[in-house]
Design a protein around this motif. Structure first.
Motif, PDB file in Angstrom:
ATOM      1  N   GLU A  82      43.754  17.558 -25.948  1.00 12.55           N
ATOM      2  CA  GLU A  82      43.197  18.910 -25.713  1.00 12.55           C
ATOM      3  C   GLU A  82      43.055  19.510 -27.211  1.00 12.55           C
ATOM      4  O   GLU A  82      41.948  20.154 -26.867  1.00 12.55           O
ATOM      5  CB  GLU A  82      44.670  19.724 -25.314  1.00 12.55           C
ATOM      6  CG  GLU A  82      44.932  19.532 -23.879  1.00 12.55           C
ATOM      7  CD  GLU A  82      46.247  20.339 -23.457  1.00 12.55           C
ATOM      8  OE1 GLU A  82      46.820  20.975 -24.150  1.00 12.55           O
ATOM      9  OE2 GLU A  82      46.671  19.772 -22.231  1.00 12.55           O
ATOM     10  N   ARG A  83      43.551  19.275 -28.051  1.00  9.83           N
ATOM     11  CA  ARG A  83      43.041  19.723 -29.256  1.00  9.83           C
ATOM     12  C   ARG A  83      42.001  19.351 -29.950  1.00  9.83           C
ATOM     13  O   ARG A  83      41.048  19.728 -30.473  1.00  9.83           O
ATOM     14  CB  ARG A  83      44.307  19.598 -30.466  1.00  9.83           C
ATOM     15  CG  ARG A  83      45.283  20.814 -30.004  1.00  9.83           C
ATOM     16  CD  ARG A  83      46.383  20.890 -31.247  1.00  9.83           C
ATOM     17  NE  ARG A  83      47.412  21.700 -30.872  1.00  9.83           N
ATOM     18  CZ  ARG A  83      48.433  21.966 -31.222  1.00  9.83           C
ATOM     19  NH1 ARG A  83      48.693  21.455 -32.490  1.00  9.83           N
ATOM     20  NH2 ARG A  83      49.497  22.854 -30.749  1.00  9.83           N
ATOM     21  N   LEU A  84      41.878  17.657 -29.797  1.00 10.79           N
ATOM     22  CA  LEU A  84      40.523  17.202 -30.302  1.00 10.79           C
ATOM     23  C   LEU A  84      39.549  17.767 -29.506  1.00 10.79           C
ATOM     24  O   LEU A  84      38.105  17.856 -29.991  1.00 10.79           O
ATOM     25  CB  LEU A  84      40.609  15.670 -30.069  1.00 10.79           C
ATOM     26  CG  LEU A  84      41.496  14.924 -31.037  1.00 10.79           C
ATOM     27  CD1 LEU A  84      41.666  13.461 -30.783  1.00 10.79           C
ATOM     28  CD2 LEU A  84      40.696  15.148 -32.447  1.00 10.79           C
ATOM     29  N   HIS A  90      34.287  20.777 -29.228  1.00 11.63           N
ATOM     30  CA  HIS A  90      33.484  21.991 -28.656  1.00 11.63           C
ATOM     31  C   HIS A  90      33.245  22.793 -29.559  1.00 11.63           C
ATOM     32  O   HIS A  90      31.875  23.494 -29.664  1.00 11.63           O
ATOM     33  CB  HIS A  90      34.076  22.569 -27.153  1.00 11.63           C
ATOM     34  CG  HIS A  90      34.095  21.620 -26.173  1.00 11.63           C
ATOM     35  ND1 HIS A  90      33.081  21.595 -25.276  1.00 11.63           N
ATOM     36  CD2 HIS A  90      34.951  20.618 -25.476  1.00 11.63           C
ATOM     37  CE1 HIS A  90      33.060  20.640 -24.364  1.00 11.63           C
ATOM     38  NE2 HIS A  90      34.538  20.084 -24.655  1.00 11.63           N
ATOM     39  N   ALA A  91      34.189  23.170 -30.394  1.00 15.90           N
ATOM     40  CA  ALA A  91      33.948  24.108 -31.542  1.00 15.90           C
ATOM     41  C   ALA A  91      33.074  23.690 -32.818  1.00 15.90           C
ATOM     42  O   ALA A  91      32.503  24.603 -33.432  1.00 15.90           O
ATOM     43  CB  ALA A  91      35.230  24.667 -32.016  1.00 15.90           C
ATOM     44  N   ARG A 100      27.920  21.788 -30.973  1.00 15.40           N
ATOM     45  CA  ARG A 100      27.388  22.910 -30.411  1.00 15.40           C
ATOM     46  C   ARG A 100      25.763  23.089 -30.468  1.00 15.40           C
ATOM     47  O   ARG A 100      25.158  23.323 -29.418  1.00 15.40           O
ATOM     48  CB  ARG A 100      28.053  24.284 -30.868  1.00 15.40           C
ATOM     49  CG  ARG A 100      29.334  24.500 -30.549  1.00 15.40           C
ATOM     50  CD  ARG A 100      30.033  25.550 -30.798  1.00 15.40           C
ATOM     51  NE  ARG A 100      29.095  26.784 -31.397  1.00 15.40           N
ATOM     52  CZ  ARG A 100      29.505  27.774 -32.301  1.00 15.40           C
ATOM     53  NH1 ARG A 100      30.554  27.491 -32.891  1.00 15.40           N
ATOM     54  NH2 ARG A 100      28.668  28.351 -32.946  1.00 15.40           N
ATOM     55  N   ALA A 101      25.229  22.779 -31.411  1.00 17.94           N
ATOM     56  CA  ALA A 101      23.786  22.545 -31.860  1.00 17.94           C
ATOM     57  C   ALA A 101      23.110  21.538 -30.716  1.00 17.94           C
ATOM     58  O   ALA A 101      22.008  21.846 -30.143  1.00 17.94           O
ATOM     59  CB  ALA A 101      23.516  22.378 -33.230  1.00 17.94           C
ATOM     60  N   ARG A 148      26.339  10.196 -29.203  1.00 17.01           N
ATOM     61  CA  ARG A 148      25.619  11.247 -30.278  1.00 17.01           C
ATOM     62  C   ARG A 148      26.433  12.419 -30.676  1.00 17.01           C
ATOM     63  O   ARG A 148      26.487  13.051 -31.819  1.00 17.01           O
ATOM     64  CB  ARG A 148      24.165  11.740 -29.540  1.00 17.01           C
ATOM     65  CG  ARG A 148      23.094  10.608 -29.687  1.00 17.01           C
ATOM     66  CD  ARG A 148      21.797  11.134 -29.131  1.00 17.01           C
ATOM     67  NE  ARG A 148      20.874   9.901 -28.851  1.00 17.01           N
ATOM     68  CZ  ARG A 148      19.710   9.846 -28.622  1.00 17.01           C
ATOM     69  NH1 ARG A 148      19.344  11.293 -27.954  1.00 17.01           N
ATOM     70  NH2 ARG A 148      18.864   8.928 -28.432  1.00 17.01           N
ATOM     71  N   LEU A 149      27.071  12.816 -29.612  1.00 15.91           N
ATOM     72  CA  LEU A 149      28.058  14.170 -29.512  1.00 15.91           C
ATOM     73  C   LEU A 149      29.253  13.653 -30.689  1.00 15.91           C
ATOM     74  O   LEU A 149      29.482  14.419 -31.811  1.00 15.91           O
ATOM     75  CB  LEU A 149      28.498  14.771 -28.440  1.00 15.91           C
ATOM     76  CG  LEU A 149      27.514  15.407 -27.653  1.00 15.91           C
ATOM     77  CD1 LEU A 149      27.982  15.653 -26.097  1.00 15.91           C
ATOM     78  CD2 LEU A 149      26.937  16.781 -28.298  1.00 15.91           C
ATOM     79  N   LEU A 150      29.676  12.645 -30.404  1.00 21.28           N
ATOM     80  CA  LEU A 150      30.807  12.036 -31.355  1.00 21.28           C
ATOM     81  C   LEU A 150      30.424  11.777 -32.724  1.00 21.28           C
ATOM     82  O   LEU A 150      30.845  11.968 -33.560  1.00 21.28           O
ATOM     83  CB  LEU A 150      31.430  10.817 -30.757  1.00 21.28           C
ATOM     84  CG  LEU A 150      32.192  11.064 -29.428  1.00 21.28           C
ATOM     85  CD1 LEU A 150      32.641   9.876 -28.600  1.00 21.28           C
ATOM     86  CD2 LEU A 150      33.262  11.934 -29.820  1.00 21.28           C
ATOM     87  N   ALA A 151      29.053  11.159 -32.887  1.00 27.03           N
ATOM     88  CA  ALA A 151      28.345  11.165 -34.192  1.00 27.03           C
ATOM     89  C   ALA A 151      28.375  12.395 -35.138  1.00 27.03           C
ATOM     90  O   ALA A 151      28.678  12.288 -36.238  1.00 27.03           O
ATOM     91  CB  ALA A 151      27.439  10.206 -34.085  1.00 27.03           C
ATOM     92  N   ALA A 152      27.788  13.328 -34.151  1.00 24.94           N
ATOM     93  CA  ALA A 152      27.687  14.381 -34.731  1.00 24.94           C
ATOM     94  C   ALA A 152      29.018  15.170 -35.343  1.00 24.94           C
ATOM     95  O   ALA A 152      29.201  16.005 -36.390  1.00 24.94           O
ATOM     96  CB  ALA A 152      26.842  15.459 -33.886  1.00 24.94           C
ATOM     97  N   PHE A 153      29.893  15.061 -34.410  1.00 24.41           N
ATOM     98  CA  PHE A 153      31.301  15.583 -34.705  1.00 24.41           C
ATOM     99  C   PHE A 153      31.950  14.629 -36.130  1.00 24.41           C
ATOM    100  O   PHE A 153      32.522  15.226 -36.772  1.00 24.41           O
ATOM    101  CB  PHE A 153      32.342  15.216 -33.530  1.00 24.41           C
ATOM    102  CG  PHE A 153      33.661  15.720 -33.553  1.00 24.41           C
ATOM    103  CD1 PHE A 153      34.099  17.023 -33.832  1.00 24.41           C
ATOM    104  CD2 PHE A 153      34.891  14.913 -33.723  1.00 24.41           C
ATOM    105  CE1 PHE A 153      35.216  17.406 -34.075  1.00 24.41           C
ATOM    106  CE2 PHE A 153      36.163  15.482 -33.873  1.00 24.41           C
ATOM    107  CZ  PHE A 153      36.426  16.671 -34.210  1.00 24.41           C
TER     108      PHE A 153
END
Length: 70
Positions: A27-29, A34-35, A40-41, A63-68
């Motif tokens: 839940e926290r990850l 998301h934050a 977000r971009a 891609r989202l995980l890489a950005a994170f």
């Protein structure tokens, strides 16, 4: 009860605590993901690409995980 006598109840409770630990981590990850500003971009664009069939869900997730991570 038989559960208490056999130790099964304690074992179930202990596993429940471990499961709760991992649920809290998940839940926290997810909330941090998301934050994250870079996530977000990208989020809207990647969702659009996946909906249109131009990008697989797996590649978008990567891609989202890489950005994170960056």
């Amino acid at each position: 009860t038989k559960l208490t006598e056999s130790g099964e109840w304690a074992a179930r409770r202990a596993q429940q605590q471990v499961d709760w630990m991992w649920s809290t981590v998940d839940e926290r990850l997810t909330a941090e993901l998301h934050a994250h500003p870079a996530v977000r971009a990208l989020r809207g664009e990647l969702e659009t690409e996946v909906r249109a069939g131009r990008l697989t869900a797996t590649l978008a997730a990567e891609r989202l995980l890489a950005a994170f991570r960056d």
